[in-house]
Motif scaffolding. Structure first.
Motif, PDB file in Angstrom:
ATOM      1  N   ILE A  55       0.842  -1.201   0.000  1.00 14.27           N
ATOM      2  CA  ILE A  55       0.000   0.000   0.000  1.00 14.27           C
ATOM      3  C   ILE A  55       0.877   1.250   0.000  1.00 14.27           C
ATOM      4  O   ILE A  55       0.619   2.218  -0.721  1.00 14.27           O
ATOM      5  CB  ILE A  55      -0.959   0.002   1.211  1.00 14.27           C
ATOM      6  N   ALA A  89      -4.043  -6.454  -0.722  1.00 14.40           N
ATOM      7  CA  ALA A  89      -5.206  -6.079   0.078  1.00 14.40           C
ATOM      8  C   ALA A  89      -6.386  -7.033  -0.068  1.00 14.40           C
ATOM      9  O   ALA A  89      -7.295  -7.015   0.764  1.00 14.40           O
ATOM     10  CB  ALA A  89      -5.648  -4.659  -0.284  1.00 14.40           C
ATOM     11  N   MET A 126      -3.707   1.135   6.552  1.00  9.22           N
ATOM     12  CA  MET A 126      -3.701   1.137   5.088  1.00  9.22           C
ATOM     13  C   MET A 126      -4.064   2.519   4.562  1.00  9.22           C
ATOM     14  O   MET A 126      -3.418   3.037   3.640  1.00  9.22           O
ATOM     15  CB  MET A 126      -4.674   0.086   4.547  1.00  9.22           C
TER      16      MET A 126
END
Length: 143
Positions: A55, A89, A126
């Protein structure tokens, strides 16, 4: 530590300082349904460091691309970072789907609450990594 003599009395109650182990333990009074256990296990299996690294890399690639959107190399780097972050993710969103499928009663079980808290903390991390990516070795300080 369990021994053959006390294994029956310790079953499901032995606590560990390891986060993944504490998320997956349940006492007989709070035995988890198959769905609740699947959620707890999915959260425990998440590679938080790998997810946040991917991320963060996406955030850095996005910043670079936004500064020079006509640069084909930056566009390609952003596309690659997007694919990598999406793949990293995916298990997070799958775990969220498992949670959303649980009943209200299952959501009230301590092990499920603990796993959900861990998942929520990961979502927040995140989001912060996307909004404020840190260059390797940057330590987060502004130049």
């Amino acid at each position: 530590m369990s021994t053959p003599e006390n294994a029956a009395s310790d079953a499901g109650t032995e606590k560990s300082s390891d986060d993944a182990s504490s998320l997956s333990s349940a006492t007989p009074e709070t035995a988890l349904s198959e769905a609740a256990q699947a959620f707890v296990d999915a959260v425990a299996a998440l590679d938080r460091e790998g997810i946040l690294t991917a991320i963060n890399a996406w955030g850095l690639a996005s910043q670079a691309w936004q500064a020079d959107q006509s640069n084909a190399e930056l566009t390609a780097a952003l596309e690659a970072a997007t694919e990598a972050s999406d793949a990293a993710a995916a298990p997070v969103y799958a775990a969220e789907d498992l949670y959303m499928a649980l009943s209200d009663e299952e959501r009230e079980i301590d092990a499920v609450k603990a796993a959900y808290s861990s998942l929520t903390a990961l979502f927040i991390s995140m989001q912060l990594a996307m909004q404020n990516p840190v260059a390797p070795g940057g330590g987060g300080d502004e130049p």
